[in-house]
Design an enzyme around this catalytic site. Structure first.
Site, PDB file in Angstrom:
ATOM      1  N   GLY A  22     -21.374-111.544 -31.392  1.00  0.00           N
ATOM      2  CA  GLY A  22     -21.679-110.651 -32.508  1.00  0.00           C
ATOM      3  C   GLY A  22     -22.483-109.450 -32.068  1.00  0.00           C
ATOM      4  N   GLY A  41     -19.164-116.206 -32.412  1.00  0.00           N
ATOM      5  CA  GLY A  41     -18.524-115.331 -31.446  1.00  0.00           C
ATOM      6  C   GLY A  41     -19.539-114.299 -30.995  1.00  0.00           C
ATOM      7  CE  LYS A  58     -28.506-112.038 -26.355  1.00  0.00           C
ATOM      8  NZ  LYS A  58     -29.067-113.314 -25.872  1.00  0.00           N
ATOM      9  CG  ASP A  98     -23.761-121.275 -30.889  1.00  0.00           C
ATOM     10  OD1 ASP A  98     -24.229-122.306 -31.392  1.00  0.00           O
ATOM     11  OD2 ASP A  98     -24.305-120.158 -31.010  1.00  0.00           O
TER      12      ASP A  98
END
Ligand code: AMP
Ligand code: MG
Length: 487
Positions: A92, A90, A113, A252
């Protein structure tokens, strides 16, 4: 042209609810300052480029301020990392701030980010360092300029906040833009946790928001999967044709839009090397340059597995079978263009393969070879390039084949051949050592190098006065930089 406070939000993903993402506020970084901004990316939001120099800009993208309409969310997903399923992934260290609608009617995800810890941070600090933020910024904008689909980068904001990696570094944030942040791993998460309703809701969201044309098809989900296969085949063909090594092709990090996504230890090839492994942590070379094609297919089959509740297995298998032929067709087409050829012949695959073998044994600079091949008429160009190769008889055989092929292609005018070739063969490439120079300067507070490099790379095909230093082969030290996942 808009000011920052004039953006319009429409947060479709946030509206899916708490099963898909968690509300988390960005954690600000200290003394936020603009490192670099991309006017081209700002234009996607209709933002006036002068806004980058306002104090508000660094405050918004350094996590100090937030639009009232933004809904910052950490997305949940899972995925296959280096071939093994990891059920707990996910955002993070990144947050989807919201979706901005532009005047053209497009939605752009704003993803910050390095915005601090979230419920998905596991042991991580939720931060991104300046070095990796600059690398992601430069790569996004450079790939876009090369015509390779990618997420975009609006800016990097630096700070004085200390973070620990192998040594103490400074935290930064990069603002990433993409039409969607849905990854293969999103579907895997709802499939493996057997959350059928959410799985279907995700598929419906993706169809409505990103593949509306598939809804007209008799089997919309299958049409959507086909589109994802097609886009990824084209994307990976572009990576291979331009020597881009992603480095961490975990599921991912794969976008359902078929765009380059989640930059880590990526690299463009300097010397051609099919076995090149850009990720220092990738001991077995799972993500080596030449493995990107089979891994692309492997990742799509992981996605196909996650779509089995929605699509018949046989149809998935058949659609997956399109990947390799589509990849091959795109790749051949791109490589023909890079060689200046306009018509297809059956022997082209052999011509290309032979050239790559010679480049591999000769340690030939992958980007500059094609550029120089277009500089002069084919016979003169190969005569000049010959000296760089170790296997001269091999090169002579290839050159004879190539020049005959060029003659059959029938372009009598070198000026037109040169123009056509230079339009697809970049002079400037984001070489690791160039990024490193820019990072070293930025870590010492000098942002002029990263700004200039970004500017040069935003027009990679056009020779720019005074910029010859950016078009050189790397120095020996610059070929062996070790870049790992830790960022
Ligand atoms: P990446 O290698 O960047 O694709 O990240 C893989 C996973 O680790 C994702 O779930 C990230 O959100 C998480 N992650 C990476 N770095 C950090 C960090 N510094 N703090 C928290 N989570 C992180
Ligand atoms: Mg990732």
């Amino acid at each position: 042209m808009k000011a920052l406070d004039e953006l319009t939000f429409d947060n479709r993903f946030a509206r899916l609810g708490d099963a898909f993402s968690t509300h988390v506020l960005p954690e600000p970084i200290d003394d936020p300052r603009l490192v670099v901004a991309s006017p081209a990316a700002m234009a996607l939001l209709d933002l006036d480029p002068a806004q980058a120099d306002t104090p508000m800009f660094a405050q918004l993208f350094g996590g100090h301020k937030l639009w009232a309409e933004a809904q910052p969310r950490a997305m949940v997903y899972s995925g296959h990392q280096f071939g093994s399923y990891n059920p707990q992934l996910g955002d993070g260290r990144g947050l989807l701030l919201g979706e901005v609608c532009n005047a053209a009617g497009e939605h752009w995800d704003l993803h910050l980010k390095g915005a601090g810890q979230t419920p998905y941070s596991r042991m991580g600090d939720g931060r991104a360092v300046l070095r990796s933020s600059i690398r992601e910024f430069l790569a996004s904008e450079a790939l876009h300029a090369l015509g390779i689909p990618t997420s975009r980068a609006l800016c990097v904001i630096g700070s004085s906040t200390p973070v620990w990696r192998e040594k103490q570094e400074r935290a930064a944030m990069v603002l990433r833009l993409a039409p969607s942040h849905v990854r293969f791993g999103h579907f895997e998460y709802f499939y493996y946790t057997k959350r059928t309703d959410e799985h279907t809701a995700l598929a419906e969201h993706v169809l409505a928001a990103h593949f509306p044309q598939c809804r007209e098809q008799p089997q919309p989900y299958l049409a959507m999967f086909r589109e994802i296969v097609e886009r990824n085949a084209e994307l990976i063909a572009k990576w291979q044709a331009y020597g881009f090594c992603h480095g961490v092709m975990n599921t991912d990090n794969m976008s359902i839009l078929g765009i380059t996504f989640d930059f880590g230890p990526f690299a463009f090839l300097d010397d051609f090397d099919a076995n090149f492994i850009c990720n220092h942590s990738d001991d077995r070379g799972r993500y080596a340059f030449s493995n990107q094609v089979p891994i692309g297919q492997w990742n799509l089959s992981a996605l196909a597995q996650a779509l089995t509740p929605l699509i018949e297995v046989e149809a998935l298998r058949e659609t997956l079978g399109l990947f390799l032929p589509l990849y091959q067709a795109h790749y051949l087409d791109l490589m023909r263009r890079r060689l200046g050829l306009t018509r297809a012949e059956d022997s082209d695959a052999k011509l290309i393969e032979h050239l790559l073998q010679l480049m591999q044994s000769g340690g030939i600079d992958y980007s500059l070879f094609f550029r120089r091949l277009g500089d002069e008429p084919a016979e003169q160009a190969v005569a000049r390039l010959r000296d760089d190769f170790i296997d001269r008889p091999g090169f002579d055989a290839w050159a004879a084949h190539y020049t005959a092929r060029v003659a059959r292609d029938g372009e009598p005018r070198q000026d037109l051949r040169r123009k056509r070739m230079h339009a697809v063969n970049p002079l400037y490439i984001l070489r690791n050592y160039l990024a490193q120079h820019a990072i070293d300067a930025a870590e010492n507070g000098d942002y002029s190098v990263v700004r200039q490099l970004h500017q040069v790379l935003s027009q990679p095909f056009d020779e720019q006065p005074g910029m010859a230093a950016y078009a050189q082969r790397p120095p020996e030290w610059g070929k062996h930089l070790e870049i790992s996942c830790s960022s």
